[in-house]
Enzyme design. Structure first.
Site, PDB file in Angstrom:
ATOM      1  N   ASP A 171      10.159  21.403 -38.568  1.00 34.68           N
ATOM      2  CA  ASP A 171      11.462  21.092 -38.308  1.00 34.68           C
ATOM      3  C   ASP A 171      11.438  19.401 -37.559  1.00 34.68           C
ATOM      4  O   ASP A 171      12.676  19.029 -37.406  1.00 34.68           O
ATOM      5  CB  ASP A 171      12.100  22.141 -37.254  1.00 34.68           C
ATOM      6  CG  ASP A 171      13.844  21.581 -37.157  1.00 34.68           C
ATOM      7  OD1 ASP A 171      14.348  21.553 -38.189  1.00 34.68           O
ATOM      8  OD2 ASP A 171      14.178  21.833 -35.903  1.00 34.68           O
ATOM      9  N   GLN A 204      15.850  22.685 -45.956  1.00 36.99           N
ATOM     10  CA  GLN A 204      16.696  22.567 -44.512  1.00 36.99           C
ATOM     11  C   GLN A 204      17.933  21.852 -44.879  1.00 36.99           C
ATOM     12  O   GLN A 204      18.043  20.692 -45.524  1.00 36.99           O
ATOM     13  CB  GLN A 204      16.046  21.891 -43.434  1.00 36.99           C
ATOM     14  CG  GLN A 204      17.020  22.062 -42.312  1.00 36.99           C
ATOM     15  CD  GLN A 204      16.286  21.342 -41.033  1.00 36.99           C
ATOM     16  OE1 GLN A 204      16.088  20.127 -40.992  1.00 36.99           O
ATOM     17  NE2 GLN A 204      16.189  22.024 -39.976  1.00 36.99           N
ATOM     18  N   SER A 256      19.924  21.400 -36.915  1.00 35.54           N
ATOM     19  CA  SER A 256      19.663  22.087 -38.115  1.00 35.54           C
ATOM     20  C   SER A 256      20.830  22.991 -38.262  1.00 35.54           C
ATOM     21  O   SER A 256      20.994  23.871 -37.517  1.00 35.54           O
ATOM     22  CB  SER A 256      18.182  22.888 -37.863  1.00 35.54           C
ATOM     23  OG  SER A 256      17.262  22.044 -37.605  1.00 35.54           O
TER      24      SER A 256
END
Length: 183
Positions: free
Chosen positions: A102, A176, A126
């Site tokens: 991430d 993502q 996110s």
């Protein structure tokens, strides 16, 4: 995505695998700390976090987008390795890889939009995140995290990342969706 070989029958399908893109090797790239220190940006609170506040050595190709966004191609390669040796347990290695995936995945969209992490008014988050593990890998050994932006519009961005071993084997894939807002 690049592939080795051709598929001509059921047995050949086992040989179908993505090929790692060609980026500079980690030993030829500056660490985040070296990059920021060379620009006198490592002493700020953000610079300290980016360079020393994480558990991973991160090396960008091309340059990171911490303080500038000179390259606005919607892709990048990031070499990642845990600073410390991790337990040999495969689950621990996957957890570490899940954690680090991430850190930089929104950066290809930031590049495409001409933004960087220091852009005034930048807000990111996110929104939706998926990860697939294809084979065991060690998060305490160099892994190439090849990333690309699939698109960014309306304050949202979709990014794809692939982790490759130093030998070029695909070990994990990340997708993502993130929010990118710039005031």
């Amino acid at each position: 995505m690049y592939y080795h070989g051709l598929v001509s029958g059921p047995r050949d399908r086992e040989q179908l695998r993505p090929t790692a893109p060609n980026y500079a090797t980690p030993g030829t790239l500056p660490s985040s700390a070296d990059y920021l220190d060379a620009r006198n940006a490592g002493s700020s609170p953000e610079g300290d976090y980016w360079s020393r506040g994480r558990s991973f050595d991160i090396r960008h190709a091309p340059n990171p987008v911490y303080t500038n966004s000179s390259e606005n191609a919607p892709e990048q390669g990031v070499w990642i390795r845990a600073f410390d040796k991790l337990p040999d347990d495969a689950r621990t290695q996957q957890i570490a890889l899940s954690y680090v995936c991430d850190y930089t995945i929104l950066e290809p969209s930031l590049r495409a939009l001409g933004l960087n992490w220091s852009s005034p008014g930048l807000v990111t988050a996110s929104l939706d995140h998926s990860m697939w593990f294809h084979q065991p890998a060690r998060a305490d050994e160099w892994l190439l995290y090849a990333q690309e932006s699939a698109g960014a519009q309306g304050g949202r961005a979709l990014n794809l990342g692939r982790f490759y071993s130093e030998q070029g084997d695909l070990v994990a894939t990340v997708l993502q969706e993130g929010m990118i807002r710039h005031a």
